[in-house]
Design a protein around this motif. Structure first.
Motif, PDB file in Angstrom:
ATOM      1  N   ASP A 144       0.838  -1.209   0.000  1.00  0.00           N
ATOM      2  CA  ASP A 144       0.000   0.000   0.000  1.00  0.00           C
ATOM      3  C   ASP A 144       0.873   1.260   0.000  1.00  0.00           C
ATOM      4  O   ASP A 144       0.569   2.238  -0.697  1.00  0.00           O
ATOM      5  N   SER A 145       1.952   1.227   0.772  1.00  0.00           N
ATOM      6  CA  SER A 145       2.881   2.367   0.778  1.00  0.00           C
ATOM      7  C   SER A 145       3.578   2.510  -0.572  1.00  0.00           C
ATOM      8  O   SER A 145       3.784   3.635  -1.064  1.00  0.00           O
ATOM      9  N   TYR A 146       3.932   1.374  -1.161  1.00  0.00           N
ATOM     10  CA  TYR A 146       4.604   1.408  -2.465  1.00  0.00           C
ATOM     11  C   TYR A 146       3.663   1.933  -3.546  1.00  0.00           C
ATOM     12  O   TYR A 146       4.067   2.725  -4.411  1.00  0.00           O
ATOM     13  N   LEU A 147       2.406   1.526  -3.503  1.00  0.00           N
ATOM     14  CA  LEU A 147       1.418   2.016  -4.466  1.00  0.00           C
ATOM     15  C   LEU A 147       1.238   3.527  -4.343  1.00  0.00           C
ATOM     16  O   LEU A 147       1.081   4.235  -5.347  1.00  0.00           O
ATOM     17  N   ALA A 148       1.256   4.027  -3.117  1.00  0.00           N
ATOM     18  CA  ALA A 148       1.139   5.469  -2.915  1.00  0.00           C
ATOM     19  C   ALA A 148       2.337   6.213  -3.491  1.00  0.00           C
ATOM     20  O   ALA A 148       2.202   7.355  -3.957  1.00  0.00           O
ATOM     21  N   GLU A 149       3.516   5.577  -3.499  1.00  0.00           N
ATOM     22  CA  GLU A 149       4.715   6.218  -4.033  1.00  0.00           C
ATOM     23  C   GLU A 149       4.720   6.229  -5.559  1.00  0.00           C
ATOM     24  O   GLU A 149       5.167   7.199  -6.176  1.00  0.00           O
ATOM     25  N   VAL A 150       4.257   5.145  -6.176  1.00  0.00           N
ATOM     26  CA  VAL A 150       4.341   5.036  -7.637  1.00  0.00           C
ATOM     27  C   VAL A 150       3.112   5.597  -8.343  1.00  0.00           C
ATOM     28  O   VAL A 150       3.152   5.818  -9.558  1.00  0.00           O
ATOM     29  N   ALA A 151       2.010   5.812  -7.613  1.00  0.00           N
ATOM     30  CA  ALA A 151       0.773   6.283  -8.253  1.00  0.00           C
ATOM     31  C   ALA A 151       0.944   7.610  -8.983  1.00  0.00           C
ATOM     32  O   ALA A 151       0.388   7.780 -10.083  1.00  0.00           O
ATOM     33  N   PRO A 152       1.696   8.585  -8.463  1.00  0.00           N
ATOM     34  CA  PRO A 152       1.837   9.862  -9.193  1.00  0.00           C
ATOM     35  C   PRO A 152       2.707   9.783 -10.443  1.00  0.00           C
ATOM     36  O   PRO A 152       2.796  10.760 -11.187  1.00  0.00           O
ATOM     37  N   ASP A 153       3.381   8.661 -10.671  1.00  0.00           N
ATOM     38  CA  ASP A 153       4.289   8.524 -11.817  1.00  0.00           C
ATOM     39  C   ASP A 153       3.481   8.489 -13.112  1.00  0.00           C
ATOM     40  O   ASP A 153       2.769   7.517 -13.396  1.00  0.00           O
ATOM     41  N   TYR A 193      -3.763   7.755  -8.867  1.00  0.00           N
ATOM     42  CA  TYR A 193      -3.347   7.303 -10.205  1.00  0.00           C
ATOM     43  C   TYR A 193      -4.326   7.793 -11.271  1.00  0.00           C
ATOM     44  O   TYR A 193      -3.918   8.261 -12.347  1.00  0.00           O
ATOM     45  N   PHE A 194      -5.625   7.700 -11.000  1.00  0.00           N
ATOM     46  CA  PHE A 194      -6.632   8.177 -11.951  1.00  0.00           C
ATOM     47  C   PHE A 194      -6.520   9.693 -12.158  1.00  0.00           C
ATOM     48  O   PHE A 194      -6.720  10.201 -13.270  1.00  0.00           O
ATOM     49  N   LYS A 195      -6.194  10.398 -11.097  1.00  0.00           N
ATOM     50  CA  LYS A 195      -6.084  11.860 -11.186  1.00  0.00           C
ATOM     51  C   LYS A 195      -4.898  12.266 -12.045  1.00  0.00           C
ATOM     52  O   LYS A 195      -4.978  13.249 -12.808  1.00  0.00           O
ATOM     53  N   ARG A 196      -3.775  11.525 -11.935  1.00  0.00           N
ATOM     54  CA  ARG A 196      -2.580  11.857 -12.705  1.00  0.00           C
ATOM     55  C   ARG A 196      -2.592  11.279 -14.112  1.00  0.00           C
ATOM     56  O   ARG A 196      -1.731  11.605 -14.929  1.00  0.00           O
ATOM     57  N   HIS A 197      -3.536  10.376 -14.383  1.00  0.00           N
ATOM     58  CA  HIS A 197      -3.660   9.758 -15.709  1.00  0.00           C
ATOM     59  C   HIS A 197      -5.080   9.990 -16.220  1.00  0.00           C
ATOM     60  O   HIS A 197      -5.919   9.090 -16.237  1.00  0.00           O
ATOM     61  N   ALA A 198      -5.335  11.210 -16.629  1.00  0.00           N
ATOM     62  CA  ALA A 198      -6.695  11.588 -17.053  1.00  0.00           C
ATOM     63  C   ALA A 198      -7.087  10.985 -18.389  1.00  0.00           C
ATOM     64  O   ALA A 198      -8.281  10.947 -18.723  1.00  0.00           O
ATOM     65  N   ASP A 199      -6.106  10.474 -19.149  1.00  0.00           N
ATOM     66  CA  ASP A 199      -6.406   9.947 -20.476  1.00  0.00           C
ATOM     67  C   ASP A 199      -6.630   8.441 -20.498  1.00  0.00           C
ATOM     68  O   ASP A 199      -6.576   7.813 -21.558  1.00  0.00           O
ATOM     69  N   LEU A 200      -6.874   7.836 -19.347  1.00  0.00           N
ATOM     70  CA  LEU A 200      -7.092   6.392 -19.296  1.00  0.00           C
ATOM     71  C   LEU A 200      -8.419   6.012 -19.947  1.00  0.00           C
ATOM     72  O   LEU A 200      -9.413   6.738 -19.836  1.00  0.00           O
TER      73      LEU A 200
END
Length: 478
Positions: free
Chosen positions: A284-293, A326-333
């Motif tokens: 969960d911590s790792y997902l929070a770190e990579v989600a903004p990528d 992740y959805f917020k940083r990837h609006a074109d999904l």
């Protein structure tokens, strides 16, 4: 050998020269001269009978000579004897005399690469011997480790020795090829040990060096399997490994997926729930770190989100938050990509706040928002049903209280009743607390009623023993 030949077949045999004499005797085939006199081979073999009484420094000197003469075809038998006795000494709590100070008395010195972090200054009772064996070559270390395992030395102790050996030898190596060879040999030996004896922190240190040396894929996979088996020991700093050269995404997500796969595969059905929960918190911590990528593709993120079984998490709130970022940083999904990522969510494990937030989150697919709304309504109905049952129980207790008070008006005892009208709760935790309170109050009421019945029966019996009119007391319950 010349002294032996020109001194009537006698020479001084000591721990510092016995290995050399033994190998020379075999090489020159001096196993007998036909005259009946003792030959040098039989003399050395007889001296070896007392090897169990040798001191630690004597055994270290003998082992060093065996290493230097290891290519000799007839040196293996004496090597086995030296190793057996030397490893037997390792089970002793502590040997005061060290090799460095005693070797001068034996007129035999050798140089060895020493780590800058000396373990002699702070040696424990189980690793006092580690630095004395830093001279071991790559060709001999495997034989020594296998002998330690055969004599059932603790695997955790062997791991500490191998880790320190790798550090010491790597610092003393002069070429990348030599460092790579040392690292690959150490990894292959670590792979023989029990997984519970490994330290995740130290394995990551070896892994950092291994990446820079570009070790072969075989040894890299072995090291990753060992790290994965102890993933519950890792912290977020360990797994934030930069992505390989040429990749745009920030962290090496594929590596973490391999760690998780090894963790689940190594333990299988014997995986404890406690260890699994530790890994789920790490993920969960790792997902929070990579989600903004912004360069992390949806398939990799979905694989991370679904890498662990549903039972690993008690709550999916942190997972939902990472997906939201992740959805917020990837609006074109695409809608299909969002749906596949949302498959990792278990709406029953979301809190009321997260469910309410999801139903209003426009970044999530409408279908998932409807499912969240349905789950929220279902939880609310269940909550209301439990609250109705609670009110029914409350009314029943109040009715019972009134009956008991009415029937014991002729007695002098008053049964304490502790009931309280409960308001309709709005949260599940408050409801569970109220239900538990009512349960204990019901038990207390039952115990009090039982005590009253016993007391009233005793009073009735005592009155029957007297002459005269008998007055019957009313029963508590019909």
């Amino acid at each position: 050998m010349t002294r032996f030949c020109y001194n009537n077949g006698t020479t001084e045999i000591t721990p510092s020269n016995i290995v050399l004499l033994y190998c020379i005797a075999h090489f020159m085939e001096m196993d007998g001269d036909g005259s009946g006199r003792l030959n040098i081979l039989s003399q050395t073999e007889k001296s070896l009978e007392g090897i169990s009484f040798w001191t630690w420094p004597n055994l270290v000197v003998a082992l060093k000579q065996c290493q230097d003469l290891l290519p000799a075809s007839n040196c293996s038998s004496i090597l086995e004897k030296v190793l057996d006795c030397l490893i037997a000494k390792l089970f002793c709590p502590f040997v005061r005399s060290t090799y460095a100070s005693s070797s001068e008395h034996l007129s035999f010195q050798f140089s060895s690469a020493r780590s800058s972090h000396s373990m002699k200054t702070n040696c424990s009772q189980t690793t006092w011997w580690v630095e004395d064996l830093m001279f071991l070559s790559i060709n001999l270390i495997e034989k020594v480790i296998r002998r330690m395992m055969f004599q059932e030395l603790y695997h955790s102790t062997i791991f500490k020795f191998l880790f320190h050996y790798h550090q010491s030898k790597s610092m003393g190596a002069t070429t990348p090829g030599e460092k790579r060879k040392i690292t690959e040999v150490v990894i292959s030996l670590l792979y023989l040990l029990d997984r519970s004896s490994l330290s995740c922190k130290r394995l990551f240190k070896i892994y950092q060096l291994a990446l820079s040396l570009k070790i072969s894929k075989l040894y890299k996979n072995k090291l990753e399997n060992m790290i994965g088996s102890q993933l519950d020991q890792a912290t977020i700093d360990y797994v934030l490994v930069p992505s390989p050269r040429g990749k745009k995404y920030v962290y090496d997500v594929s590596l973490v997926l391999r760690f998780v796969k090894s963790f689940l595969f190594e333990k299988g059905c014997h995986l404890s729930q406690g260890r699994l929960k530790k890994v789920s918190k790490l993920m969960d911590s790792y997902l929070a770190e990579v989600a903004p990528d912004t360069y992390l593709n949806p398939s990799k993120f979905a694989a991370l989100a679904m890498s662990l079984p549903d039972s690993a998490r008690e709550s999916h709130d942190r997972l939902y938050q990472a997906i939201g970022v992740y959805f917020k940083r990837h609006a074109d999904l695409f809608e299909e990509e969002k749906m596949s990522i949302c498959c990792a969510l278990n709406y029953d494990k979301l809190s009321a706040h997260s469910l309410k937030h999801l139903t209003q989150n426009i970044k999530f697919p409408p279908r998932r928002a409807v499912e969240a709304f349905t789950t929220e309504q279902s939880k609310l109905r269940s909550l209301l049903h439990k609250a109705y049952n609670l009110k029914t129980l409350d009314s029943l207790l109040i009715h019972t209280q009134n009956e008991i008070k009415h029937e014991k008006q002729d007695t002098e005892h008053i049964i304490p009743i502790y009931t309280k009208k409960l308001d309709l709760p709005t949260e599940a935790e408050k409801l569970r607390a109220d239900l538990q309170t009512m349960h204990w109050k019901t038990l207390e009421l039952g115990n009090t009623c039982g005590t009253m019945e016993m007391q009233m029966a005793a009073i009735t019996k005592s009155r029957l023993s007297f002459r005269g009119s008998i007055q019957y007391l009313p029963k508590l319950f019909p």
